[in-house]
Design a protein around this motif. Structure first.
Motif, PDB file in Angstrom:
ATOM      1  N   UNK A   1    -117.315 -30.738  39.307  1.00 45.83           N
ATOM      2  CA  UNK A   1    -117.900 -31.651  40.279  1.00 45.83           C
ATOM      3  C   UNK A   1    -116.870 -32.691  40.714  1.00 45.83           C
ATOM      4  N   UNK A   2    -115.927 -33.023  39.852  1.00 43.50           N
ATOM      5  CA  UNK A   2    -114.876 -33.972  40.239  1.00 43.50           C
ATOM      6  C   UNK A   2    -114.075 -33.432  41.409  1.00 43.50           C
TER       7      UNK A   2
ATOM      8  N   UNK B   1    -118.741 -38.191  37.944  1.00 41.18           N
ATOM      9  CA  UNK B   1    -118.262 -36.807  38.004  1.00 41.18           C
ATOM     10  C   UNK B   1    -117.564 -36.416  36.705  1.00 41.18           C
ATOM     11  N   UNK B   2    -116.763 -37.331  36.169  1.00 39.58           N
ATOM     12  CA  UNK B   2    -116.079 -37.066  34.891  1.00 39.58           C
ATOM     13  C   UNK B   2    -117.097 -36.870  33.776  1.00 39.58           C
ATOM     14  N   UNK B   3    -118.128 -37.700  33.744  1.00 38.30           N
ATOM     15  CA  UNK B   3    -119.158 -37.547  32.714  1.00 38.30           C
ATOM     16  C   UNK B   3    -119.835 -36.185  32.831  1.00 38.30           C
ATOM     17  N   UNK B   4    -120.176 -35.800  34.061  1.00 40.10           N
ATOM     18  CA  UNK B   4    -120.862 -34.513  34.264  1.00 40.10           C
ATOM     19  C   UNK B   4    -119.970 -33.355  33.811  1.00 40.10           C
ATOM     20  N   UNK B   5    -118.727 -33.367  34.249  1.00 36.05           N
ATOM     21  CA  UNK B   5    -117.815 -32.267  33.915  1.00 36.05           C
ATOM     22  C   UNK B   5    -117.485 -32.235  32.429  1.00 36.05           C
ATOM     23  N   UNK B   6    -117.618 -33.376  31.752  1.00 32.43           N
ATOM     24  CA  UNK B   6    -117.340 -33.454  30.317  1.00 32.43           C
ATOM     25  C   UNK B   6    -118.566 -33.125  29.481  1.00 32.43           C
ATOM     26  N   UNK B   7    -119.683 -32.816  30.133  1.00 34.35           N
ATOM     27  CA  UNK B   7    -120.903 -32.496  29.412  1.00 34.35           C
ATOM     28  C   UNK B   7    -121.593 -33.705  28.819  1.00 34.35           C
ATOM     29  N   UNK B   8    -121.300 -34.886  29.341  1.00 38.27           N
ATOM     30  CA  UNK B   8    -121.895 -36.124  28.847  1.00 38.27           C
ATOM     31  C   UNK B   8    -123.116 -36.510  29.688  1.00 38.27           C
ATOM     32  N   UNK B   9    -124.040 -37.287  29.151  1.00 35.49           N
ATOM     33  CA  UNK B   9    -125.154 -37.781  29.971  1.00 35.49           C
ATOM     34  C   UNK B   9    -124.612 -38.589  31.144  1.00 35.49           C
TER      35      UNK B   9
END
Length: 388
Positions: free
Chosen positions: A66-67, A307-315
């Protein structure tokens, strides 16, 4: 912390800028006037493989995050294409995620490659006239009849339904009273938009004329079981996988639109001379533009954090919602300021900023209102009582 784009992300930006350079201001002004879908632009992105930026490589995509998609979509909007350009491909970037995550192997191989290649277009059919953002209350019904479902109902504000071949549609397959939660009993399908059973009526609207918005009336559309995504009754759970990416992308697109407006405003302020001096020499012109620059920068940081949180699998729910909110507000202010900087010329279509201003209302309203985002942050982040 590293705030720099990676080499890959910089290459994405450069490649998208190169494509967008072929579609200048005159192209988008003409699309705004005639309302024709930007097919040439859509085709150019498809030919270079960008419509599947987040789709796994096994299904014709690039397999990026997503980033990278946010970089792409922000670049499109910032080129001057605005939301006319971004919305032409927006569905490809976030809307197919439920298929990627929950679709069977057969479905992914059948459904994704034609969209990635630009051979088919799809729309996202969730919102309904009487439900709005209260998704649990949607009334479009899907009744199981042997190896098929029969869908009947109505949807509204469905983007690209005029040109779509397929639709990702959320339906109610069981009464709301039958589940433990109001969102139980919703079922998701990705199926053909068959005009024998689906009537599409375009809604005349304020901006982004080139990308249609529609009322959709469905009467007895037969859908094979093979087009159901995942299990019956779990559709709401599945579409949540598209919600946060959409908010992130809309926030990034709004920042891009704001930057397009700011760029034009600053250039005009340096060129326009009144009382023997450029208007950009006056602090009353300088300060609002400087504020817009800072607010756009801050909104961008939130978008890329989300975007970083999403791509890292974080909430990423709070950050994604904040990215959408901040991007929309900053983009709107930049577009409004650009019109005012141009004075009377800001009202003229040939200067483009009035088109940006009209389009800047889109991210403020959709896909979720600023008021509901504030409610979400108040409840989920600050621990305040739910207000709705």
């Amino acid at each position: 912390m590293d705030f720099a784009l990676t080499d890959l992300q910089q290459s994405v930006r450069a490649a998208i800028e190169k494509i967008c350079a072929r579609f200048g201001d005159d192209y988008w002004l003409e699309r705004d006037r005639d309302g024709k879908f930007p097919d040439a632009f859509h085709r150019a992105l498809a030919d270079d493989g960008w419509l599947g930026i987040c789709i796994p490589e096994a299904y014709g995509g690039s397999g990026l995050g997503i980033t990278e998609a946010a970089v792409m979509m922000q670049t499109i909007a910032a080129s001057g294409a605005g939301f006319s350009g971004a919305s032409a491909v927006h569905m490809n970037i976030f809307g197919l995620n439920p298929i990627v995550v929950y679709g069977s192997e057969e479905q992914k191989r059948r459904m994704l490659p034609p969209i990635v290649a630009g051979k088919e277009k799809a729309c996202f059919a969730v919102t309904e006239p009487n439900a709005g953002l209260e998704t649990a209350k949607l009334q479009t019904r899907a009744e199981r009849r042997g190896d098929r479902y029969v869908i009947t109902g109505a949807k509204i504000w469905i983007t690209t339904a005029q040109v779509a071949d397929k639709m990702l549609i959320l339906t109610r397959s069981a009464p709301i009273e039958s589940g433990r939660r109001p969102t139980d009993g919703l079922t998701l399908f990705f199926t053909a938009l068959d005009h024998r059973f689906v009537e599409v009526r375009e809604i005349e609207k304020m901006g982004r004329k080139a990308v249609d918005s529609n009322q959709v009336f469905i009467d007895g559309l037969e859908v094979p079981v093979e087009d159901r995504i995942g299990e019956e009754g779990r559709g709401f759970e599945y579409i949540l996988d598209g919600f946060n990416p959409e908010r992130i992308l809309v926030g990034a697109e709004a920042v891009g639109l704001g930057r397009a407006a700011l760029r034009r405003a600053a250039a005009y302020a340096k060129e326009r001379t009144v009382f023997g001096r450029p208007i950009g020499q006056n602090q009353a012109i300088q300060h609002p533009l400087a504020e817009c620059w800072m607010e756009l920068e801050a909104a961008e940081l939130m978008a890329f954090k989300a975007a970083w949180q999403y791509d890292s699998g974080l909430p990423c729910g709070p950050a994604a919602n904040a990215a959408k909110y901040l991007g929309a507000e900053a983009g709107f202010k930049a577009c409004q300021t650009a019109v005012m900087t141009h004075g009377g010329y800001g009202y003229a279509k040939e200067y483009h900023v009035e088109r940006y201003f009209r389009e800047s209302m889109i991210p403020r309203i959709a896909p979720v209102t600023p008021h509901l985002i504030l409610c979400f942050i108040a409840e989920k982040v600050l621990g305040l009582p739910k207000s709705y």
